[in-house]
Design a protein around this motif. Structure first.
Motif, short mmCIF file in Angstrom:
data_model
loop_
_atom_site.label_atom_id
_atom_site.label_comp_id
_atom_site.label_asym_id
_atom_site.label_seq_id
_atom_site.Cartn_x
_atom_site.Cartn_y
_atom_site.Cartn_z
N ASN A 1 -50.42 6.38 -32.38
CA ASN A 1 -50.78 5.24 -31.53
C ASN A 1 -51.18 4.07 -32.43
OD1 ASN A 1 -52.49 3.40 -29.96
ND2 ASN A 1 -52.35 4.91 -28.32
N ALA A 2 -50.33 3.06 -32.48
CA ALA A 2 -50.55 1.94 -33.40
C ALA A 2 -51.86 1.21 -33.12
CB ALA A 2 -49.38 0.97 -33.34
N ASP A 3 -52.20 1.04 -31.85
CA ASP A 3 -53.42 0.32 -31.51
C ASP A 3 -54.66 1.09 -31.98
OD1 ASP A 3 -52.01 -1.75 -30.37
OD2 ASP A 3 -52.10 -0.91 -28.34
N GLU A 4 -54.65 2.40 -31.79
CA GLU A 4 -55.79 3.20 -32.21
C GLU A 4 -55.93 3.20 -33.74
OE1 GLU A 4 -55.82 7.11 -30.53
OE2 GLU A 4 -55.66 6.39 -28.46
N VAL A 5 -54.81 3.26 -34.44
CA VAL A 5 -54.85 3.22 -35.90
C VAL A 5 -55.34 1.86 -36.39
CG1 VAL A 5 -53.45 3.36 -37.99
CG2 VAL A 5 -53.07 4.99 -36.13
N ASN A 6 -54.92 0.82 -35.73
CA ASN A 6 -55.36 -0.53 -36.11
C ASN A 6 -56.88 -0.65 -35.99
OD1 ASN A 6 -54.60 -3.40 -36.76
ND2 ASN A 6 -55.62 -3.74 -34.79
N ALA A 7 -57.42 -0.14 -34.90
CA ALA A 7 -58.88 -0.17 -34.71
C ALA A 7 -59.59 0.71 -35.73
CB ALA A 7 -59.23 0.28 -33.29
N MET A 8 -58.98 1.84 -36.07
CA MET A 8 -59.56 2.78 -37.02
C MET A 8 -59.69 2.15 -38.41
SD MET A 8 -57.75 6.36 -38.24
CE MET A 8 -56.43 5.50 -39.11
N VAL A 9 -58.73 1.33 -38.80
CA VAL A 9 -58.69 0.75 -40.14
C VAL A 9 -59.57 -0.50 -40.25
CG1 VAL A 9 -57.16 -0.39 -41.81
CG2 VAL A 9 -56.45 1.73 -40.67
N ALA A 10 -59.78 -1.20 -39.14
CA ALA A 10 -60.51 -2.47 -39.16
C ALA A 10 -61.88 -2.32 -39.82
CB ALA A 10 -60.67 -3.00 -37.74
N GLY A 11 -62.17 -3.19 -40.76
CA GLY A 11 -63.48 -3.21 -41.41
C GLY A 11 -63.61 -2.30 -42.61
N CYS A 12 -62.55 -1.57 -42.96
CA CYS A 12 -62.61 -0.64 -44.10
C CYS A 12 -62.11 -1.32 -45.37
CB CYS A 12 -61.79 0.61 -43.80
SG CYS A 12 -62.48 1.61 -42.47
N ASP A 13 -62.63 -0.88 -46.51
CA ASP A 13 -62.28 -1.45 -47.80
C ASP A 13 -61.23 -0.62 -48.53
OD1 ASP A 13 -64.40 -3.48 -47.61
OD2 ASP A 13 -65.72 -1.74 -47.81
N ALA A 14 -61.16 0.66 -48.23
CA ALA A 14 -60.19 1.56 -48.85
C ALA A 14 -60.01 2.76 -47.93
CB ALA A 14 -60.65 2.01 -50.23
N ILE A 15 -58.92 3.50 -48.14
CA ILE A 15 -58.56 4.60 -47.24
C ILE A 15 -58.20 5.82 -48.06
CG2 ILE A 15 -56.97 5.39 -45.44
CD1 ILE A 15 -56.45 2.41 -44.79
N VAL A 16 -58.73 6.98 -47.65
CA VAL A 16 -58.27 8.28 -48.12
C VAL A 16 -57.55 8.92 -46.95
CG1 VAL A 16 -58.92 10.52 -49.05
CG2 VAL A 16 -60.16 8.47 -49.77
N HIS A 17 -56.22 8.97 -47.03
CA HIS A 17 -55.41 9.37 -45.88
C HIS A 17 -54.97 10.82 -46.01
CE1 HIS A 17 -52.84 9.25 -42.48
NE2 HIS A 17 -51.70 9.19 -43.16
N LEU A 18 -55.72 11.70 -45.35
CA LEU A 18 -55.37 13.12 -45.28
C LEU A 18 -54.78 13.50 -43.93
CD1 LEU A 18 -58.58 14.77 -46.84
CD2 LEU A 18 -56.55 13.92 -48.03
N GLY A 19 -54.77 12.56 -42.98
CA GLY A 19 -54.38 12.87 -41.61
C GLY A 19 -52.91 13.22 -41.47
N GLY A 20 -52.61 13.91 -40.35
CA GLY A 20 -51.24 14.31 -40.06
C GLY A 20 -51.09 15.82 -40.08
N ILE A 21 -49.86 16.27 -39.95
CA ILE A 21 -49.54 17.70 -39.97
C ILE A 21 -49.37 18.14 -41.41
CG2 ILE A 21 -47.78 19.40 -39.34
CD1 ILE A 21 -47.25 17.71 -36.82
N SER A 22 -50.01 19.25 -41.77
CA SER A 22 -50.03 19.69 -43.17
C SER A 22 -49.24 20.97 -43.42
CB SER A 22 -51.48 19.89 -43.64
OG SER A 22 -52.12 20.88 -42.86
N VAL A 23 -48.43 21.38 -42.44
CA VAL A 23 -47.60 22.57 -42.57
C VAL A 23 -46.20 22.25 -42.06
CG1 VAL A 23 -49.52 24.20 -42.39
CG2 VAL A 23 -48.35 23.43 -40.32
N GLU A 24 -45.25 23.14 -42.30
CA GLU A 24 -43.92 22.94 -41.75
C GLU A 24 -43.97 23.02 -40.23
OE1 GLU A 24 -39.98 21.93 -41.88
OE2 GLU A 24 -41.56 21.77 -43.36
#
Length: 269
Positions: A59-82
């Motif tokens: 959801n692009a809108d939710e991700v946009n809100a999630m990132v707002a105000g941050c200085d850097a990102i550690v992106h571990l999110g998503g599916i981590s298996v086949e």
């Protein structure tokens, strides 16, 4: 453990409810004033110095809100298996596009992207590769991480967003099998690697193999010396115990031939 280096005011950690996110949650608090935790799943109550902002990466809108105000990102999110491609597409491919576009819109200039050793899973365990070797993904999951690395390069070239693409090996409390003697990455070394990526003066677009100081390795990390990562743990202390509880590999089994292990024959196709 050594005192963490504070690198940013507000740091975003996606995938905070996952195994690695949970392991990094307390460790990363020392790297920032405010740690923003995000996931699709519940991450629990925010502790001192934390914020919680749940978001669906598709959801692009939710991700946009999630990132707002941050200085850097550690992106571990998503599916981590086949997984089936439809699920991988939403979480790992569209999700990565949404994250980088949000970073561009909000002026975030540094990202640590959790890539995977499965980007190169179809190289043989008898080979040693470096970051210049072409991708050889071992499934849809590895393919999505190869896409993420290319996406990160595009946003660096076009918009100057620096990214460390960390090809995480096997990050667990200890190696589970003989393959992990080569791929193991301790939680503390993972934190050291992320800290190095957040603090190095010039990161650029860097591909780094996420591994501890293991005697047996298939990966040459010399292309990432500018980051300053120095692992302090090793799988070697577990070697005797791993050999005692596991049998010798079947060298006719693709999982023993290729670096991706069981991933080279997993999944829906």
């Amino acid at each position: 453990m050594e005192k963490p280096l504070k690198t940013h005011h507000r740091l975003l950690l996606t995938g905070a409810a996952g195994g690695l996110g949970t392991a990094l949650r307390t460790r990363l608090q020392g790297n920032c004033d405010v740690l923003r935790l995000s996931d699709l799943a519940d991450v629990g109550v925010a502790q001192a110095g934390e914020e919680v902002m749940l978001a669906d990466l598709s959801n692009a809108d939710e991700v946009n809100a999630m990132v707002a105000g941050c200085d850097a990102i550690v992106h571990l999110g998503g599916i981590s298996v086949e997984a089936p491609f439809a699920a991988i597409l939403q979480a790992n491919i569209l999700g990565a596009v949404h994250l980088y576009e949000a970073a561009r819109l909000h002026g975030v200039k540094r990202i640590v992207f959790a890539s995977s050793n499965h980007v190169t899973g179809f190289y043989k365990q008898s080979e040693t590769i470096n970051a210049d070797h072409p991708a050889r993904p071992d499934g849809f999951y590895g393919l999505s991480k190869a896409f993420g690395e290319d996406l990160a390069r595009l946003y660096f070239d076009r918009h100057g967003i620096e990214t460390a693409c960390v090809r995480i090996g096997s990050s667990f409390p200890e190696p589970k099998d003989r393959r992990m003697l080569a791929t193991w990455l301790s939680f503390d070394d993972l934190h050291r690697l992320i800290t190095a990526c957040l603090s190095t003066p010039v990161l650029g677009h860097s591909i780094i193999f996420g591994m501890s100081d293991n005697a047996v390795t298939w990966w040459d990390n010399s292309r990432a010396r500018h980051v300053g990562y120095v692992p302090k743990d090793t799988s070697d202390v577990f070697r005797e115990a791993v050999y005692a509880r596991t049998s010798a590999p079947d060298l006719n089994d693709p999982a023993a031939i290729y670096q991706g292990g069981g991933f080279v024959k997993a999944g829906p196709f």
